[in-house]
Enzyme design. Structure first.
Site, PDB file in Angstrom:
ATOM      1  N   GLU A 150      -0.423  -9.310  -0.569  1.00  0.00           N
ATOM      2  CA  GLU A 150      -1.858  -9.532  -0.346  1.00  0.00           C
ATOM      3  C   GLU A 150      -2.631  -9.508  -1.663  1.00  0.00           C
ATOM      4  O   GLU A 150      -3.559 -10.295  -1.854  1.00  0.00           O
ATOM      5  CB  GLU A 150      -2.389  -8.461   0.621  1.00  0.00           C
ATOM      6  CG  GLU A 150      -1.824  -8.650   2.035  1.00  0.00           C
ATOM      7  CD  GLU A 150      -2.086  -7.467   2.945  1.00  0.00           C
ATOM      8  OE1 GLU A 150      -1.806  -6.320   2.535  1.00  0.00           O
ATOM      9  OE2 GLU A 150      -2.559  -7.677   4.070  1.00  0.00           O
ATOM     10  N   GLY A 201       0.855  -5.013   0.939  1.00  0.00           N
ATOM     11  CA  GLY A 201      -0.323  -5.080   0.072  1.00  0.00           C
ATOM     12  C   GLY A 201      -0.029  -5.755  -1.259  1.00  0.00           C
ATOM     13  O   GLY A 201      -0.939  -6.299  -1.887  1.00  0.00           O
ATOM     14  N   ALA A 259       0.870  -1.183   0.000  1.00  0.00           N
ATOM     15  CA  ALA A 259       0.000   0.000   0.000  1.00  0.00           C
ATOM     16  C   ALA A 259       0.906   1.232   0.000  1.00  0.00           C
ATOM     17  O   ALA A 259       2.067   1.155   0.397  1.00  0.00           O
ATOM     18  CB  ALA A 259      -0.894  -0.015   1.230  1.00  0.00           C
ATOM     19  N   GLU A 290       4.711  -4.946   7.214  1.00  0.00           N
ATOM     20  CA  GLU A 290       3.957  -3.882   7.895  1.00  0.00           C
ATOM     21  C   GLU A 290       4.440  -3.649   9.323  1.00  0.00           C
ATOM     22  O   GLU A 290       4.455  -2.534   9.816  1.00  0.00           O
ATOM     23  CB  GLU A 290       2.453  -4.222   7.908  1.00  0.00           C
ATOM     24  CG  GLU A 290       1.776  -4.121   6.547  1.00  0.00           C
ATOM     25  CD  GLU A 290       1.848  -5.401   5.725  1.00  0.00           C
ATOM     26  OE1 GLU A 290       2.662  -6.305   6.050  1.00  0.00           O
ATOM     27  OE2 GLU A 290       1.096  -5.494   4.738  1.00  0.00           O
TER      28      GLU A 290
HETATM   29  N1  CAA Z   1       4.635   3.196  -0.629  1.00  0.00           N
HETATM   30  C1  CAA Z   1       5.040   4.357  -1.199  1.00  0.00           C
HETATM   31  N2  CAA Z   1       6.194   4.498  -1.868  1.00  0.00           N
HETATM   32  C2  CAA Z   1       6.983   3.416  -1.958  1.00  0.00           C
HETATM   33  C3  CAA Z   1       6.649   2.185  -1.388  1.00  0.00           C
HETATM   34  C4  CAA Z   1       5.390   2.089  -0.711  1.00  0.00           C
HETATM   35  N3  CAA Z   1       4.930   0.946  -0.171  1.00  0.00           N
HETATM   36  N4  CAA Z   1       7.627   1.282  -1.633  1.00  0.00           N
HETATM   37  C5  CAA Z   1       8.557   1.953  -2.342  1.00  0.00           C
HETATM   38  N5  CAA Z   1       8.179   3.231  -2.539  1.00  0.00           N
HETATM   39  C6  CAA Z   1       8.894   4.298  -3.243  1.00  0.00           C
HETATM   40  C7  CAA Z   1      10.043   4.840  -2.394  1.00  0.00           C
HETATM   41  O1  CAA Z   1       9.549   5.800  -1.476  1.00  0.00           O
HETATM   42  C8  CAA Z   1      10.927   5.415  -3.461  1.00  0.00           C
HETATM   43  O2  CAA Z   1      10.381   6.649  -3.859  1.00  0.00           O
HETATM   44  P1  CAA Z   1      11.342   7.934  -4.048  1.00  0.00           P
HETATM   45  O3  CAA Z   1      12.260   7.551  -5.193  1.00  0.00           O
HETATM   46  O4  CAA Z   1      10.395   9.036  -4.384  1.00  0.00           O
HETATM   47  O5  CAA Z   1      12.079   8.106  -2.766  1.00  0.00           O
HETATM   48  C9  CAA Z   1      10.750   4.429  -4.637  1.00  0.00           C
HETATM   49  O6  CAA Z   1       9.548   3.747  -4.387  1.00  0.00           O
HETATM   50  C10 CAA Z   1      11.870   3.425  -4.728  1.00  0.00           C
HETATM   51  O7  CAA Z   1      11.961   2.777  -3.477  1.00  0.00           O
HETATM   52  P2  CAA Z   1      13.369   2.533  -2.714  1.00  0.00           P
HETATM   53  O8  CAA Z   1      14.296   3.656  -3.019  1.00  0.00           O
HETATM   54  O9  CAA Z   1      13.054   2.247  -1.289  1.00  0.00           O
HETATM   55  O10 CAA Z   1      13.876   1.213  -3.488  1.00  0.00           O
HETATM   56  P3  CAA Z   1      14.829   0.091  -2.933  1.00  0.00           P
HETATM   57  O11 CAA Z   1      15.174  -0.760  -4.109  1.00  0.00           O
HETATM   58  O12 CAA Z   1      15.960   0.664  -2.154  1.00  0.00           O
HETATM   59  O13 CAA Z   1      13.960  -0.774  -1.890  1.00  0.00           O
HETATM   60  C11 CAA Z   1      11.944  -1.927  -1.152  1.00  0.00           C
HETATM   61  C12 CAA Z   1      12.863  -1.528  -2.345  1.00  0.00           C
HETATM   62  C13 CAA Z   1      12.670  -2.928  -0.260  1.00  0.00           C
HETATM   63  C14 CAA Z   1      10.705  -2.576  -1.767  1.00  0.00           C
HETATM   64  C15 CAA Z   1      11.578  -0.660  -0.333  1.00  0.00           C
HETATM   65  O14 CAA Z   1      11.089   0.317  -1.219  1.00  0.00           O
HETATM   66  C16 CAA Z   1      10.541  -0.885   0.714  1.00  0.00           C
HETATM   67  O15 CAA Z   1      10.832  -1.428   1.757  1.00  0.00           O
HETATM   68  N6  CAA Z   1       9.264  -0.460   0.448  1.00  0.00           N
HETATM   69  C17 CAA Z   1       8.204  -0.502   1.423  1.00  0.00           C
HETATM   70  C18 CAA Z   1       7.677  -1.909   1.585  1.00  0.00           C
HETATM   71  C19 CAA Z   1       6.583  -1.923   2.625  1.00  0.00           C
HETATM   72  O16 CAA Z   1       6.769  -1.591   3.766  1.00  0.00           O
HETATM   73  N7  CAA Z   1       5.372  -2.351   2.203  1.00  0.00           N
HETATM   74  C20 CAA Z   1       4.240  -2.442   3.075  1.00  0.00           C
HETATM   75  C21 CAA Z   1       3.412  -1.199   2.991  1.00  0.00           C
HETATM   76  S1  CAA Z   1       2.101  -1.192   4.167  1.00  0.00           S
HETATM   77  C22 CAA Z   1       0.875  -2.142   3.519  1.00  0.00           C
HETATM   78  O17 CAA Z   1       1.001  -2.670   2.449  1.00  0.00           O
HETATM   79  C23 CAA Z   1      -0.370  -2.279   4.347  1.00  0.00           C
HETATM   80  C24 CAA Z   1      -1.319  -3.321   3.873  1.00  0.00           C
HETATM   81  O18 CAA Z   1      -1.412  -4.368   4.438  1.00  0.00           O
HETATM   82  C25 CAA Z   1      -2.226  -3.075   2.758  1.00  0.00           C
END
Ligand code: CAA
Length: 295
Positions: A149, A146, A103, A169
């Protein structure tokens, strides 16, 4: 003339939401307008008979983070594909780097409890699990939160060798909110699910296959093609019986064993009210291929 031909062939590849088709006059404007209708996804018809709807998440810069706009696009595309009689199955995919990284954390950062509660936050995602046509997730790269999911809402998951799954999460102070604690637990069992959701650790495609979450693993560049082939194979069966069968398997998720067995029996009996059941058995006995009509 060649230009018109080209435009016509491009437009055939792109699916148009039915309510907008009438407004558009030329094939060229149709294809352009369709691309504009979906901001965060691409929708195409694939397969030899063009009977597979391919939805590709297309928000690369944010690793296909599932913002409201993207989820709305998916819902609209599913409505359109379900209404399209030429489509028998749907494949949902992302990019090589990310199926979806979860998400959208930026959208969620300042949300309050009351906003989540009164707005039924994430409930609209259920559209994916309510799809009646078979839907296959073709996962490459990250399928986190998400994203994992969303894949689990599909009927079957095919994964590329480099795919990374996880429910991270907990690392950002929340819990899975779109089925991660429920569907994952049913797929891999309590102990594994607890380990995954309580640590936020990622796991590989091979592990996901070993634990029963993923059906098959392929080299990265083959996953989408294999998912399309799988869709085509399913489409050789009666689409009516496929939908009934899908409903029966899904009831295993939602009911007790005895209720599920009762549902299965009722649905099994219901196939005897269809022409396709009669045709299937008759064709077998006549040693020929069945000609299913979906009735
Ligand atoms: N939401 C918003 N933006 C996201 C994102 C997310 N879930 N995941 C990645 N991005 C964005 C980053 O903010 C970044 O944007 P900017 O270039 O503007 O800074 C871009 O995507 C690239 O991401 P990274 O620089 O972090 O890329 P990376 O290769 O270094 O890492 C990753 C990749 C490990 C996937 C890392 O991006 C990450 O950990 N993302 C978040 C994963 C996460 O926590 N997901 C769960 C979300 S909560 C949820 O999903 C609730 C639910 O149950 C529905």
């Amino acid at each position: 003339m060649a230009f018109v031909k080209l435009c016509s062939s491009i437009s055939k590849q792109i699916i148009q939401p039915a309510f907008r088709v009438q407004k558009l006059s030329t094939p060229f404007s149709r294809s352009l307008s369709t691309a504009a209708n979906y901001e965060f996804i691409k929708v195409e018809k694939k397969g030899e008979k063009e009977n597979i709807g391919l939805i590709t998440l297309n928000r690369k810069k944010a690793l296909n983070a599932l913002c409201d706009g993207l989820m709305n696009d998916i819902s609209n595309a599913l409505d359109s594909l379900e209404a399209d009689k030429s489509i028998g199955a749907i494949v949902l995919t992302g990019s090589e780097k990310a199926f979806a990284a979860g998400a959208d954390i930026k959208e969620m950062q300042n949300k309050t409890f009351s906003e989540c509660f009164s707005g039924s936050f994430l409930s609209a995602w259920d559209r994916v699990s309510k799809t009646t046509k078979p839907i296959i997730a073709a996962v490459n790269g990250y399928a986190l939160g998400g994203g994992c999911e969303l894949a689990m809402m599909c009927d079957i998951i095919y994964a590329g060798e480099g795919a990374k799954f996880g429910q991270p999460e907990i690392l950002i102070g929340t819990i899975p909110g779109a089925g991660g604690t429920q569907r994952l637990t049913k797929a891999v069992g309590k102990s594994k699910a607890m380990e995954i959701v309580l640590t936020g650790n990622q796991f590989t495609a091979i592990e996901a296959e070993k634990w029963g979450l993923v059906s098959k693993v392929f080299p990265v560049e083959q996953v989408v093609d294999e998912a399309i082939k799988l869709g085509e194979k399913i489409c050789t069966n009666s689409n009516l019986i496929v939908a009934i069968c899908k409903e029966s398997v899904n009831s295993a998720y939602e009911t007790t064993l005895s209720e599920g067995l009762r549902t299965e029996k009722r649905l099994f009996y219901s196939t005897f009210a269809t022409k396709d059941r009669k045709e299937g058995m008759t064709a077998f006995l006549e040693k020929r291929k069945p000609d299913f009509t979906g009735e």
